[in-house]
Design a protein around this motif. Structure first.
Motif, PDB file in Angstrom:
ATOM      1  N   TRP A 130      24.475-111.326 -61.999  1.00 26.07           N
ATOM      2  CA  TRP A 130      23.874-112.538 -61.444  1.00 26.07           C
ATOM      3  C   TRP A 130      23.352-112.266 -60.050  1.00 26.07           C
ATOM      4  N   HIS A 131      22.208-112.840 -59.729  1.00 21.40           N
ATOM      5  CA  HIS A 131      21.637-112.737 -58.380  1.00 21.40           C
ATOM      6  C   HIS A 131      22.050-113.957 -57.576  1.00 21.40           C
ATOM      7  N   PRO A 132      22.607-113.761 -56.379  1.00 17.78           N
ATOM      8  CA  PRO A 132      23.025-114.917 -55.572  1.00 17.78           C
ATOM      9  C   PRO A 132      21.843-115.780 -55.182  1.00 17.78           C
ATOM     10  N   MET A 139      19.484-129.971 -45.448  1.00 14.90           N
ATOM     11  CA  MET A 139      18.456-129.873 -44.409  1.00 14.90           C
ATOM     12  C   MET A 139      17.977-128.437 -44.263  1.00 14.90           C
ATOM     13  N   ASN A 140      18.889-127.499 -44.130  1.00 13.28           N
ATOM     14  CA  ASN A 140      18.539-126.102 -43.883  1.00 13.28           C
ATOM     15  C   ASN A 140      19.206-125.225 -44.930  1.00 13.28           C
ATOM     16  N   THR A 141      18.548-124.144 -45.263  1.00 14.41           N
ATOM     17  CA  THR A 141      19.131-123.195 -46.199  1.00 14.41           C
ATOM     18  C   THR A 141      20.148-122.332 -45.488  1.00 14.41           C
ATOM     19  N   VAL A 142      21.262-122.093 -46.159  1.00 10.74           N
ATOM     20  CA  VAL A 142      22.332-121.299 -45.571  1.00 10.74           C
ATOM     21  C   VAL A 142      21.931-119.840 -45.490  1.00 10.74           C
ATOM     22  N   ILE A 143      21.235-119.359 -46.507  1.00 12.66           N
ATOM     23  CA  ILE A 143      20.794-117.968 -46.529  1.00 12.66           C
ATOM     24  C   ILE A 143      19.286-117.943 -46.315  1.00 12.66           C
ATOM     25  N   GLU A 144      18.830-117.309 -45.280  1.00 10.56           N
ATOM     26  CA  GLU A 144      17.415-117.225 -44.989  1.00 10.56           C
ATOM     27  C   GLU A 144      16.747-116.255 -45.961  1.00 10.56           C
ATOM     28  N   GLU A 149      16.428-111.259 -49.397  1.00 12.07           N
ATOM     29  CA  GLU A 149      15.811-110.010 -49.851  1.00 12.07           C
ATOM     30  C   GLU A 149      16.816-108.863 -49.836  1.00 12.07           C
ATOM     31  N   ASN A 150      17.768-108.904 -48.933  1.00 13.09           N
ATOM     32  CA  ASN A 150      18.768-107.834 -48.849  1.00 13.09           C
ATOM     33  C   ASN A 150      19.803-107.915 -49.969  1.00 13.09           C
ATOM     34  N   THR A 151      19.752-108.978 -50.780  1.00 13.26           N
ATOM     35  CA  THR A 151      20.699-109.118 -51.886  1.00 13.26           C
ATOM     36  C   THR A 151      20.093-108.696 -53.216  1.00 13.26           C
ATOM     37  N   LYS A 152      18.863-108.179 -53.211  1.00 12.57           N
ATOM     38  CA  LYS A 152      18.188-107.775 -54.440  1.00 12.57           C
ATOM     39  C   LYS A 152      18.375-106.285 -54.669  1.00 12.57           C
ATOM     40  N   PHE A 153      19.040-105.957 -55.792  1.00 10.09           N
ATOM     41  CA  PHE A 153      19.314-104.567 -56.127  1.00 10.09           C
ATOM     42  C   PHE A 153      18.908-104.314 -57.575  1.00 10.09           C
ATOM     43  N   ASP A 154      19.041-103.044 -57.984  1.00 11.33           N
ATOM     44  CA  ASP A 154      18.627-102.687 -59.337  1.00 11.33           C
ATOM     45  C   ASP A 154      19.479-103.362 -60.404  1.00 11.33           C
ATOM     46  N   TYR A 155      20.698-103.797 -60.059  1.00 10.86           N
ATOM     47  CA  TYR A 155      21.572-104.404 -61.050  1.00 10.86           C
ATOM     48  C   TYR A 155      21.441-105.926 -61.128  1.00 10.86           C
ATOM     49  N   HIS A 234       9.641-111.190 -59.382  1.00  9.01           N
ATOM     50  CA  HIS A 234      11.043-110.810 -59.454  1.00  9.01           C
ATOM     51  C   HIS A 234      11.722-111.688 -60.502  1.00  9.01           C
ATOM     52  N   ALA A 235      12.310-111.041 -61.493  1.00 12.79           N
ATOM     53  CA  ALA A 235      13.010-111.749 -62.562  1.00 12.79           C
ATOM     54  C   ALA A 235      14.509-111.610 -62.370  1.00 12.79           C
ATOM     55  N   PHE A 236      15.219-112.716 -62.547  1.00 12.32           N
ATOM     56  CA  PHE A 236      16.663-112.746 -62.379  1.00 12.32           C
ATOM     57  C   PHE A 236      17.321-113.272 -63.648  1.00 12.32           C
ATOM     58  N   LYS A 237      18.633-113.204 -63.652  1.00 15.07           N
ATOM     59  CA  LYS A 237      19.421-113.760 -64.737  1.00 15.07           C
ATOM     60  C   LYS A 237      19.745-115.219 -64.419  1.00 15.07           C
TER      61      LYS A 237
END
Length: 381
Positions: A130-132, A139-144, A149-155, A234-237
């Motif tokens: 799963w991709h976070p 009001m604001n997103t917790v993760i910018e 982008e730093n959470t995207k990996f090959d898995y 970018h495709a995710f689960k």
């Protein structure tokens, strides 16, 4: 142990009656205390003896089967899980570098997100995680976006691209009006989407197991000379409860088994008219035998050799009630549906085989029951 055969009285209880204008006997009565002298309390042993699964059709993209002897709430739970809670991969993020087609960017992104993809089963079901997602506090997103982008990996991320431009076909005949002959890439199809593996993805998505559209002929856009599309995806689960594009099924539905009971003989031309009231294959014909014609009170006296209507395959019936609209069939036929016989129809979009979807829904429901059981134990403490 062989399944226990219910009595005729019990079979009649299980049927909902279909009348010309109404539906009756729709409420289940098989619960403790309703019928004198009968114990209808649920038990695992009786469920094992009465529950049955019949496979009618089993193909990779489409299957049909019957679940006999379960409650409607359980059958509906399987249906809802197949639609909304089994994960699949779909395009979630689209980065538009250039789009000079007549389709707006947001519409193009939506169309790309709805294209179903398929690939290696081990890679999609086991390797991909799963991709976070970004969490919105109102009001604001917790993760910018930079942190995301730093959470995207090959898995957890599949990278796709669509780069195509329309040009004139110099070899086309003068005055050609067919855009497919006059231009190159006049139509953009799903097969034009390219998979770009990285990291360990080549181990799981290569050759026949590569990520590709389930249907390569899906039309994405139409272009004319000078127009182009250049996007990365970018495709995710995900699961269907988040968005319909993550649903692994095109349709997952069920219907109750129809019943057709011929109460009085239907002969000759009436039998032919009776057969036309149903879909083809539901009603057939048999010759009235000598013994039937000689038996008093059978209704076949003097009709030896004539065609009589018989029920061949009630499962093909759509319960249109057409036969109940004709006076000549009044009192001769009774329609119904078996309340605990569910005929499922499952159509997969390609990532899962149709029969595996049902088995996965059983696994998901089992996990839910285990979680509920643990929560109940915690509450007792």
């Amino acid at each position: 142990m062989a399944p226990v055969q219910p009595s005729q009285e019990e079979l009649d209880r299980r049927k909902a009656s279909i009348n010309s204008e109404t539906v009756t006997n729709v409420t289940s009565t098989d619960f403790p205390g309703h019928w004198p002298g009968e114990d209808n309390s649920w038990s695992l042993s009786s469920f094992r003896n009465t529950f049955n699964i019949n496979i009618h059709r089993n193909e990779p993209l489409e299957s049909s089967f019957s679940l006999v002897g379960i409650d409607a709430s359980v059958a509906n739970a399987f249906r809802r899980i197949m639609i909304a809670e089994i994960p699949s991969v779909a395009v979630e993020a689209v980065y538009v570098h250039n789009n000079t087609s007549v389709i707006q960017d947001e519409v193009l992104c939506q169309r790309l997100g709805l294209v179903p993809f398929r690939g290696g089963k081990e890679g999609i079901q086991e390797f991909l995680k799963w991709h976070p997602r970004k969490k919105d506090d109102g009001m604001n997103t917790v993760i910018e976006e930079e942190e995301e982008e730093n959470t995207k990996f090959d898995y957890n991320t599949i990278i796709l691209s669509l780069k195509i431009a329309c040009t004139r076909n110099k070899e086309a005949e003068k005055g050609e009006r067919d855009p497919l002959k006059a231009y190159h890439n006049a139509h953009v199809y799903a097969r034009d989407i390219q998979f770009k593996p990285f990291g360990r993805q080549e181990q799981y998505f290569s050759g026949e197991d590569a990520i590709r559209p389930t249907n390569p002929d899906i039309l994405v856009a139409k272009l004319r000379p000078g127009q182009c599309i250049d996007v990365d995806m970018h495709a995710f689960k995900g699961v269907g409860s988040d968005h319909a594009k993550f649903s692994p099924v095109a349709t997952a539905s069920y219907r109750l088994l129809p019943t057709i009971t011929i109460l009085k003989p239907i002969l000759g031309q009436d039998a032919e008219k009776f057969a036309r009231c149903f879909p083809q294959g539901v009603i057939g014909f048999e010759k009235v035998g000598k013994k039937e014609a000689q038996r008093k009170g059978s209704g076949y006296e003097g009709h030896e050799g004539e065609n009589k209507a018989v029920v061949v395959d009630p499962m093909k019936d759509t319960v249109s009630r057409e036969c109940l609209r004709h006076e000549e069939f009044e009192g001769k036929v009774k329609l119904g549906r078996v309340r605990d016989h569910f005929i499922f129809s499952v159509e997969s979009v390609g990532q899962w085989e149709s029969d595996a979807l049902f088995l996965e829904s059983v696994k998901v429901l089992k996990m839910k029951c285990e979680a509920l059981k643990q929560n109940l134990q915690t509450m007792n403490r």
